[in-house]
Design an enzyme around this catalytic site. Structure first.
Site, PDB file in Angstrom:
ATOM      1  N   SER A  15       0.855  -1.184   0.000  1.00 57.10           N
ATOM      2  CA  SER A  15       0.000   0.000   0.000  1.00 57.10           C
ATOM      3  C   SER A  15       0.897   1.241   0.000  1.00 57.10           C
ATOM      4  O   SER A  15       2.124   1.115   0.066  1.00 57.10           O
ATOM      5  CB  SER A  15      -0.924  -0.010   1.215  1.00 57.10           C
ATOM      6  OG  SER A  15      -0.156  -0.093   2.387  1.00 57.10           O
ATOM      7  N   GLY A  18       1.198   5.377  -3.926  1.00 57.96           N
ATOM      8  CA  GLY A  18       0.868   6.647  -4.562  1.00 57.96           C
ATOM      9  C   GLY A  18      -0.160   6.526  -5.676  1.00 57.96           C
ATOM     10  O   GLY A  18      -0.076   7.253  -6.673  1.00 57.96           O
ATOM     11  N   THR A 190      11.353  -8.019 -10.356  1.00 55.82           N
ATOM     12  CA  THR A 190       9.994  -7.894 -10.907  1.00 55.82           C
ATOM     13  C   THR A 190       9.019  -8.933 -10.346  1.00 55.82           C
ATOM     14  O   THR A 190       7.827  -8.876 -10.635  1.00 55.82           O
ATOM     15  CB  THR A 190      10.002  -8.063 -12.452  1.00 55.82           C
ATOM     16  OG1 THR A 190      10.409  -9.390 -12.755  1.00 55.82           O
ATOM     17  CG2 THR A 190      10.940  -7.074 -13.117  1.00 55.82           C
ATOM     18  N   CYS A 383      -9.668  26.708  12.966  1.00 55.52           N
ATOM     19  CA  CYS A 383     -10.729  25.982  13.661  1.00 55.52           C
ATOM     20  C   CYS A 383     -10.408  25.873  15.157  1.00 55.52           C
ATOM     21  O   CYS A 383     -10.469  26.880  15.847  1.00 55.52           O
ATOM     22  CB  CYS A 383     -10.966  24.626  12.998  1.00 55.52           C
ATOM     23  SG  CYS A 383     -12.659  24.060  13.247  1.00 55.52           S
ATOM     24  N   HIS A 509     -11.775  26.071   7.384  1.00 54.57           N
ATOM     25  CA  HIS A 509     -10.514  25.426   6.986  1.00 54.57           C
ATOM     26  C   HIS A 509     -10.051  25.937   5.622  1.00 54.57           C
ATOM     27  O   HIS A 509     -10.400  25.344   4.596  1.00 54.57           O
ATOM     28  CB  HIS A 509     -10.707  23.905   6.912  1.00 54.57           C
ATOM     29  CG  HIS A 509     -10.944  23.268   8.231  1.00 54.57           C
ATOM     30  ND1 HIS A 509      -9.945  22.649   8.943  1.00 54.57           N
ATOM     31  CD2 HIS A 509     -12.061  23.177   8.984  1.00 54.57           C
ATOM     32  CE1 HIS A 509     -10.446  22.181  10.081  1.00 54.57           C
ATOM     33  NE2 HIS A 509     -11.726  22.494  10.129  1.00 54.57           N
ATOM     34  N   GLU A 511      -7.289  25.576   4.313  1.00 56.69           N
ATOM     35  CA  GLU A 511      -6.375  24.600   3.681  1.00 56.69           C
ATOM     36  C   GLU A 511      -7.073  23.671   2.682  1.00 56.69           C
ATOM     37  O   GLU A 511      -6.431  23.130   1.787  1.00 56.69           O
ATOM     38  CB  GLU A 511      -5.626  23.792   4.750  1.00 56.69           C
ATOM     39  CG  GLU A 511      -6.436  22.758   5.518  1.00 56.69           C
ATOM     40  CD  GLU A 511      -7.170  23.313   6.744  1.00 56.69           C
ATOM     41  OE1 GLU A 511      -7.420  24.533   6.802  1.00 56.69           O
ATOM     42  OE2 GLU A 511      -7.519  22.508   7.638  1.00 56.69           O
TER      43      GLU A 511
HETATM   44  N1  GLN Z   1     -13.134  20.589  18.211  1.00 50.41           N
HETATM   45  C1  GLN Z   1     -13.550  21.846  17.688  1.00 50.41           C
HETATM   46  C2  GLN Z   1     -15.027  21.867  17.330  1.00 50.41           C
HETATM   47  O1  GLN Z   1     -15.643  20.850  17.166  1.00 50.41           O
HETATM   48  C3  GLN Z   1     -12.704  22.244  16.500  1.00 50.41           C
HETATM   49  C4  GLN Z   1     -12.824  21.331  15.322  1.00 50.41           C
HETATM   50  C5  GLN Z   1     -11.727  21.496  14.309  1.00 50.41           C
HETATM   51  O2  GLN Z   1     -10.659  22.022  14.611  1.00 50.41           O
HETATM   52  N2  GLN Z   1     -11.935  20.996  13.109  1.00 50.41           N
HETATM   53  O3  GLN Z   1     -15.593  22.925  17.209  1.00 50.41           O
END
Ligand code: GLN
Length: 532
Positions: A15, A18, A190, A383, A509, A511
């Site tokens: 596993s 990639g 191989t 968050c 988030h 990201e």
């Molecule tokens: N634990 C926090 C909440 O539920 C933050 C969650 C997170 O960071 N994704 O609000």
């Protein structure tokens, strides 16, 4: 059936070879040729989704626009294709069985015995085809998680076998294997690949293309051997060498002509090789940074970079925009306290506090937020990271002793972070958080506005707790202000400290939305702030 072509990506030998990156790279190459492409991941575990899985088990849980909690490979798909995925792009055994069992309870099977074949395999096939039929993509690339030979992936391989039989030359199977180099004998081997292809054949699937993952370049003889023993055409054996960055893989696959071979197998016209101009530019800047910057990522999964996958990738994108290499240093939140904070954090030009759940390491995160605030160090809280900055500010600036999040301390006198109203009746853990994209309106005179350059944004969420607006005036009066709020609910989504070099906490988030083509403005501005 529509004209959609289906590409199945299976894996053998080991596993983590990639498959996700190979799938995303092939998709990128087909996209560059003007085709519409989507990628789907089938995960053979019984959880309905990875939302309830610990990061130790599964790495980061990636969240899509429509609020699906998914495998982190979907993050790669979005970052490579600059295109949203959805709930349909991630299927688990749990979800497949749940659908079939619900149908059985409704009586939909009209008295028949419900079995793996045909009922489970039919449901898998339906979920594969739905992407093609509903959205009319030119290509659906379906990555089958796990390794050929696993008991739990058997129904998936059987579904692939049936689909290949049904679709004929509208489908292709790419099998990814490992060709190890044995130092003792000085040669590539191989045999594991041969065995894994035999296993696939036993299950009724003949690969069309074999991608061999290798640490060092293999010679033509090795490729020829794989072709001969695995029954594929000589040009159907593709080498995938280890490269320093995953973003080099599409170009490596282009050189290896993976896209050309796929098009030929499907009987599609191969026009001239497209230029990947933006991608090449990105890579050029990635490989030639003008400097470096050290940023601390404060979290509790220090030995597990996959737990913060999208954050690491966002820093790569933001580094390229700023022409620097961002060295992200994991700092264990459990080791940070008032005594150790300075020692552990003083060498960094920026501090990011990671998302998370539960109380382990929380006091360290709060201490890290204090250190960043008091020392004017650029700060981004995501968050839980934002929530920690709020708690810290309440305790140390406003003077709310023992302020906390209700998640960590039910009986805190100052629940500055509290359970959202909509969460109070929730009892199930799975899929019940505030998930997916929500709109947010930004105040003009703010760091957030400087980053986004607009007031209406949409960002993805995954949380149950929120800034407690009951205390809003206390925060504003002491210098922490909300600069982004949800227009419908007025929930606070962004906080800033204007009297600081660069201090932002975001309840969402960012990201999840950073891609090679569209690096996320919050990350690019954060990195920029660490350079001045
Ligand atoms: N634990 C926090 C909440 O539920 C933050 C969650 C997170 O960071 N994704 O609000």
């Amino acid at each position: 059936m529509s004209n959609t072509n289906y590409i199945f990506v299976t894996g053998g030998v080991a596993s983590s070879l990639g498959k996700g990156i190979i799938s995303a790279s092939l998709a990128r190459l087909l996209q560059a040729r003007g085709y519409s492409v989507t990628i789907q991941k089938l995960d053979p575990y019984i959880n309905i989704d990875p939302g309830t899985l610990n990061p130790y088990e599964h790495g980061e849980c990636y969240v899509t626009e429509d609020g699906a909690e998914t495998d982190l490979d979907l993050g790669h798909y979005e970052r490579f294709l600059n295109q949203h995925t959805s709930q349909n792009n991630n299927v688990t055994t749990g979800r497949v069985y749940q659908t079939v069992i619900d149908k059985e309870r409704r009586g939909d099977y009209l008295g028949k015995t419900v079995q793996i074949i045909p009922h489970i395999t039919d449901e898998i096939k339906r979920r594969i085809k739905i992407l093609g039929t509903k959205h009319n993509y030119d290509f659906v690339i379906t990555e089958i998680g796990g390794t050929v030979g696993d008991i739990e992936s058997l129904p998936y391989i059987e579904a692939v076998r049936q689909l290949r039989w049904e679709m004929g030359n509208h489908s292709v199977n790419i099998h990814l294997t490992l060709v190890p180099f044995l130092k003792a004998s000085g040669e590539h081997k191989t045999k594991p690949t041969q065995h894994s292809v035999k296993k696939l054949l036993e299950e009724g699937v003949q690969p069309d293309i074999i991608v061999i993952r290798t640490e060092t370049p293999v010679n033509e003889g090795i490729k020829a051997k794989v072709a001969q023993f695995c029954n594929v055409q000589a040009n159907g054996v593709i080498e995938s060498r280890d490269v320093p960055s995953i973003y080099e893989v599409p170009l490596m696959m282009q050189k290896e002509k993976l896209d050309v071979i796929v098009l030929e197998k499907l009987g599609l016209e191969v026009k001239k090789t497209p230029e990947l101009k933006t991608w090449n530019n990105f890579l050029k800047r990635l490989k030639n940074p003008k400097g470096t910057v050290d940023i601390a990522l404060v979290g509790k999964y220090i030995e597990l970079p996959d737990a913060y996958k999208s954050i690491h990738e966002s820093f790569i994108h933001a580094g390229v925009v700023n022409e620097v290499k961002v060295n992200v240093h994991m700092v264990n939140s459990e080791t940070i306290n008032a005594e150790t904070a300075a020692d552990l954090l003083k060498d960094y030009k920026g501090i990011l506090i990671a998302p998370g759940f539960g109380s382990r390491g929380i006091e360290g995160k709060i201490e890290a937020a204090r250190f960043a605030r008091e020392n004017n160090i650029p700060f981004l809280g995501i968050c839980l990271g934002m929530q920690c900055a709020v708690i810290e500010f309440a305790r140390n600036v406003i003077g709310m002793e023992k302020a906390n999040s209700a998640e960590m301390d039910h009986s805190t006198p100052y629940p500055v972070i509290d359970l959202m109203e909509s969460q109070k009746q929730v009892t199930d853990m799975g899929g019940t958080m505030r998930l997916g994209a929500y709109p947010c309106v930004i105040k003009k005179d703010s760091l957030a506005y400087k980053a986004y350059q607009r007031i209406n944004i949409s960002e993805r969420h995954r949380h149950r707790y929120e800034f407690n607006s009951m205390y809003l005036d206390d925060f504003v009066n002491h210098g922490m202000i909300p600069t982004g709020t949800n227009p419908d609910t007025e929930l606070v989504e962004i906080i800033e400290i204007p009297n600081h070099k660069w201090f932002i906490g975001v309840q969402f988030h960012p990201e999840y939305q950073s891609t090679v083509i569209n690096p996320h403005p919050i990350f690019t501005e954060f990195v920029k702030a660490t350079l001045s």
